[in-house]
Design a protein around this motif. Structure first.
Motif: not given
Ligand code: ADP
Ligand code: MG
Length: 246
Positions: A211-240
């Motif tokens: 599982r990959v967890i993306y943290i932005h300014e102290g909040q978990i804004v996205e998490q999921g299987k690596p392929d999902d997070v890397f290839d298809n990030p849902q949150n615009e912060r994660t995308q950026a």
């Protein structure tokens, strides 16, 4: 499945700075969780809370069944957690005046009353496991950065941890040494070690993380299987973030 780490509604401040905001996070036994995010987003603080290196202000945290209360800590749990949780830092933090082997023997002897003979045998076995069995009697300064970090991993493993925390373990290394440390971590993951890893090595995250967890300014804004997070990030912060680092 057993959860090794359970965090619920955890908040952490440094003075007025709200560093961790309502973190809910569980890590299952055998799971490898990779935490990514920009510098200053709270990644180190998050994993330092897990072994009680940082206190937190509110919420619940249980590590391998030991509850840590906000603020007060809970000294008994803290002692147990420190025995069960290994940590590897960006700076290797080896004891410079001790040989590699003695570095690894120290904690088991002090904390677990392991005998000299058993501690020495364990150190030798672990050094072989991380591929530097022939460096046992050298001092840390005589080793390359990659070798020192492998000693640091062996030292943590000597306590037979139930959970390993890694905070940017390859960030201080010359590029040609990153691979040898990631190889050791990959092997550990394969052997079923429960791991929380902060890293900027996205290739490693994709390959090894459950599982990959993306943290932005102290909040978990996205998490999921690596392929999902890397290839298809849902949150615009994660995308950026990913567009900057991938
Ligand atoms: P990361 O590991 O993601 O780079 P950190 O967890 O180290 O982020 O830091 C999160 C925030 O908390 C940053 O703004 C950092 O400056 C601040 N911070 C970290 N440690 C301390 C401390 N001991 N005292 C005050 N502020 C801190
Ligand atoms: Mg950090």
């Amino acid at each position: 499945m057993t959860d090794i780490v359970q965090m619920k509604g955890m908040n952490k401040y440094f003075g007025k700075l709200h560093v961790l905001k309502d973190i809910d996070l569980t890590v299952a036994k055998g799971e490898v969780v990779v935490i990514i995010g920009a510098s200053g987003s709270g990644k180190s603080t998050l994993i330092r809370c897990v072994n009680g290196l940082e206190e937190f202000e509110s919420g619940h945290l249980t590590v391998d069944g030991h509850p840590l209360a906000p603020k007060s800590g809970n000294p008994k749990s803290l002692a147990e957690i420190r025995k069960e949780v290994g940590m590897v830092f960006q700076q290797f933090n080896l004891f410079p005046h001790l040989t590699v082997k003695k570095n690894i023997m120290l904690a088991p002897k002090k904390v677990k009353d392991t005998s000299e003979t058993v501690a020495a045998a364990t150190a030798e076995r672990l050094l072989n496991r991380v591929g530097i069995g022939n460096q046992a009697d050298k001092f840390p300064s005589q080793l390359s950065g990659g070798q020192q970090q492998r000693v640091a991993i062996a030292r943590a493993l000597a306590m037979e941890p139930r959970l390993m925390l890694f905070d940017e373990p390859t960030s201080a290394l010359d590029p040609e040494m990153i691979g040898e440390v990631l190889d050791v971590m990959r092997e550990l993951a394969k052997e079923g070690m429960t791991m929380m890893v902060v890293t900027h090595e996205m290739g490693f995250a994709r390959e090894v993380a459950d599982r990959v967890i993306y943290i932005h300014e102290g909040q978990i804004v996205e998490q999921g299987k690596p392929d999902d997070v890397f290839d298809n990030p849902q949150n615009e912060r994660t995308q950026a973030f990913l567009s900057r680092v991938l």
